[in-house]
Write a protein that holds these residues in place. Structure first.
Motif, PDB file in Angstrom:
ATOM      1  N   GLY A   1      32.757 -23.602 -49.405  1.00  0.00           N
ATOM      2  CA  GLY A   1      34.109 -23.415 -49.897  1.00  0.00           C
ATOM      3  C   GLY A   1      34.124 -22.762 -51.268  1.00  0.00           C
ATOM      4  N   TRP A   2      35.257 -22.183 -51.581  1.00  0.00           N
ATOM      5  CA  TRP A   2      35.531 -21.672 -52.929  1.00  0.00           C
ATOM      6  C   TRP A   2      36.703 -22.473 -53.494  1.00  0.00           C
ATOM      7  CZ3 TRP A   2      32.647 -18.338 -55.737  1.00  0.00           C
ATOM      8  CH2 TRP A   2      31.744 -17.523 -55.060  1.00  0.00           C
ATOM      9  N   PHE A   3      36.538 -22.915 -54.716  1.00  0.00           N
ATOM     10  CA  PHE A   3      37.573 -23.620 -55.450  1.00  0.00           C
ATOM     11  C   PHE A   3      37.780 -22.906 -56.780  1.00  0.00           C
ATOM     12  CE2 PHE A   3      38.067 -27.587 -53.003  1.00  0.00           C
ATOM     13  CZ  PHE A   3      36.996 -27.466 -52.133  1.00  0.00           C
ATOM     14  N   ARG A   4      38.887 -23.193 -57.425  1.00  0.00           N
ATOM     15  CA  ARG A   4      39.123 -22.623 -58.748  1.00  0.00           C
ATOM     16  C   ARG A   4      39.806 -23.647 -59.640  1.00  0.00           C
ATOM     17  NH1 ARG A   4      43.669 -18.064 -57.075  1.00  0.00           N
ATOM     18  NH2 ARG A   4      45.381 -19.515 -56.599  1.00  0.00           N
ATOM     19  N   GLN A   5      39.592 -23.462 -60.931  1.00  0.00           N
ATOM     20  CA  GLN A   5      40.183 -24.369 -61.898  1.00  0.00           C
ATOM     21  C   GLN A   5      40.649 -23.572 -63.107  1.00  0.00           C
ATOM     22  OE1 GLN A   5      37.668 -27.689 -63.033  1.00  0.00           O
ATOM     23  NE2 GLN A   5      39.448 -28.870 -63.661  1.00  0.00           N
ATOM     24  N   ALA A   6      41.953 -23.608 -63.328  1.00  0.00           N
ATOM     25  CA  ALA A   6      42.556 -22.965 -64.486  1.00  0.00           C
ATOM     26  C   ALA A   6      42.627 -23.984 -65.628  1.00  0.00           C
ATOM     27  CB  ALA A   6      43.935 -22.451 -64.134  1.00  0.00           C
ATOM     28  N   PRO A   7      42.715 -23.517 -66.873  1.00  0.00           N
ATOM     29  CA  PRO A   7      42.772 -24.440 -68.007  1.00  0.00           C
ATOM     30  C   PRO A   7      43.926 -25.433 -67.879  1.00  0.00           C
ATOM     31  CG  PRO A   7      42.378 -22.218 -68.780  1.00  0.00           C
ATOM     32  CD  PRO A   7      42.661 -22.103 -67.312  1.00  0.00           C
ATOM     33  N   GLY A   8      43.618 -26.696 -68.054  1.00  0.00           N
ATOM     34  CA  GLY A   8      44.637 -27.726 -67.993  1.00  0.00           C
ATOM     35  C   GLY A   8      45.090 -28.112 -66.607  1.00  0.00           C
TER      36      GLY A   8
ATOM     37  N   VAL B   1      40.542 -22.932 -52.539  1.00  0.00           N
ATOM     38  CA  VAL B   1      40.929 -21.537 -52.354  1.00  0.00           C
ATOM     39  C   VAL B   1      40.649 -21.091 -50.916  1.00  0.00           C
ATOM     40  CG1 VAL B   1      40.501 -19.156 -53.046  1.00  0.00           C
ATOM     41  CG2 VAL B   1      40.503 -20.970 -54.772  1.00  0.00           C
ATOM     42  N   ALA B   2      39.405 -21.260 -50.482  1.00  0.00           N
ATOM     43  CA  ALA B   2      39.022 -20.797 -49.147  1.00  0.00           C
ATOM     44  C   ALA B   2      37.767 -21.533 -48.705  1.00  0.00           C
ATOM     45  CB  ALA B   2      38.770 -19.291 -49.150  1.00  0.00           C
TER      46      ALA B   2
ATOM     47  N   THR C   1      39.413 -12.863 -48.820  1.00  0.00           N
ATOM     48  CA  THR C   1      38.648 -13.008 -47.590  1.00  0.00           C
ATOM     49  C   THR C   1      37.313 -13.668 -47.894  1.00  0.00           C
ATOM     50  OG1 THR C   1      39.634 -11.004 -46.651  1.00  0.00           O
ATOM     51  CG2 THR C   1      37.635 -11.831 -45.605  1.00  0.00           C
ATOM     52  N   ILE C   2      37.025 -14.759 -47.207  1.00  0.00           N
ATOM     53  CA  ILE C   2      35.730 -15.416 -47.336  1.00  0.00           C
ATOM     54  C   ILE C   2      34.843 -14.972 -46.182  1.00  0.00           C
ATOM     55  CG2 ILE C   2      36.471 -17.492 -46.084  1.00  0.00           C
ATOM     56  CD1 ILE C   2      34.657 -19.123 -47.974  1.00  0.00           C
TER      57      ILE C   2
ATOM     58  N   ALA D   1      31.028 -24.182 -53.328  1.00  0.00           N
ATOM     59  CA  ALA D   1      30.606 -25.530 -53.008  1.00  0.00           C
ATOM     60  C   ALA D   1      30.121 -25.589 -51.572  1.00  0.00           C
ATOM     61  CB  ALA D   1      31.755 -26.507 -53.214  1.00  0.00           C
ATOM     62  N   ALA D   2      29.256 -26.554 -51.294  1.00  0.00           N
ATOM     63  CA  ALA D   2      28.699 -26.696 -49.954  1.00  0.00           C
ATOM     64  C   ALA D   2      28.780 -28.149 -49.499  1.00  0.00           C
ATOM     65  CB  ALA D   2      27.243 -26.229 -49.943  1.00  0.00           C
ATOM     66  N   ARG D   3      28.986 -28.311 -48.200  1.00  0.00           N
ATOM     67  CA  ARG D   3      28.918 -29.645 -47.634  1.00  0.00           C
ATOM     68  C   ARG D   3      28.210 -29.550 -46.296  1.00  0.00           C
ATOM     69  NH1 ARG D   3      32.715 -31.937 -44.314  1.00  0.00           N
ATOM     70  NH2 ARG D   3      32.702 -33.833 -45.610  1.00  0.00           N
ATOM     71  N   ARG D   4      27.654 -30.673 -45.849  1.00  0.00           N
ATOM     72  CA  ARG D   4      26.778 -30.646 -44.686  1.00  0.00           C
ATOM     73  C   ARG D   4      27.525 -30.697 -43.364  1.00  0.00           C
ATOM     74  NH1 ARG D   4      23.338 -35.607 -46.741  1.00  0.00           N
ATOM     75  NH2 ARG D   4      25.369 -35.975 -47.709  1.00  0.00           N
ATOM     76  N   PHE D   5      28.810 -30.990 -43.418  1.00  0.00           N
ATOM     77  CA  PHE D   5      29.534 -31.162 -42.176  1.00  0.00           C
ATOM     78  C   PHE D   5      30.741 -30.245 -42.118  1.00  0.00           C
ATOM     79  CE2 PHE D   5      26.591 -34.323 -41.195  1.00  0.00           C
ATOM     80  CZ  PHE D   5      26.422 -35.146 -42.292  1.00  0.00           C
ATOM     81  N   MET D   6      31.812 -30.706 -41.492  1.00  0.00           N
ATOM     82  CA  MET D   6      32.952 -29.837 -41.198  1.00  0.00           C
ATOM     83  C   MET D   6      33.668 -29.390 -42.475  1.00  0.00           C
ATOM     84  SD  MET D   6      34.472 -31.975 -37.985  1.00  0.00           S
ATOM     85  CE  MET D   6      35.910 -30.921 -37.831  1.00  0.00           C
TER      86      MET D   6
END
Length: 123
Positions: free
Chosen positions: A35-42, A48-49, A69-70, A97-102
């Motif tokens: 997955g892709w995540f994002r964090q803006a200040p505050g 995200v995807a 597009t991922i 980020a990565a996870r082992r399952f779904m």
């Protein structure tokens, strides 16, 4: 030991494009989810995807659908996030980020994280 390393962030004008890469080492890449995540200040870290590494199914938050597009390249153990038509509100630190399952869309359900890459979109 699983390691994720992001690259490709930078400064771009509104309407421009960037491609983020996430190189993975230390795990079997053909299963699980990325997955892709994002964090803006505050703000809290937001989804995200994501991509199911077995089926290739993809998932997006509504605000990026049609613009981001991922994808993944199993041979290179790399996941990409192509970002087009960027907006100032896309400015954030982007994490893979990565996870082992779904596939999941909540950050706490991911097991491994990269260090993040800054994306800044100017108006």
């Amino acid at each position: 030991q699983v390691q994720l390393v992001e690259s490709g962030g930078g400064l771009v004008q509104a309407g421009g494009s960037l491609r983020l890469s996430c190189a993975v080492s230390g795990r079997t890449f053909s299963s699980g989810a990325m997955g892709w995540f994002r964090q803006a200040p505050g703000k809290e870290r937001e989804f995200v995807a994501a991509i199911n590494l077995s089926s290739g199914s993809t998932y997006y938050t509504d605000s990026v659908k049609g613009r981001f597009t991922i994808s993944r390249d199993n041979a290179k153990n790399t996941v990409y996030l192509q970002m087009n038509s960027l907006k100032p509100e896309d400015t954030a630190v982007y994490y893979c980020a990565a996870r082992r399952f779904m596939v999941r869309t909540t950050a706490y359900e991911y097991d491994y994280w990269g260090q993040g890459t800054q994306v800044t979109v100017s108006s």
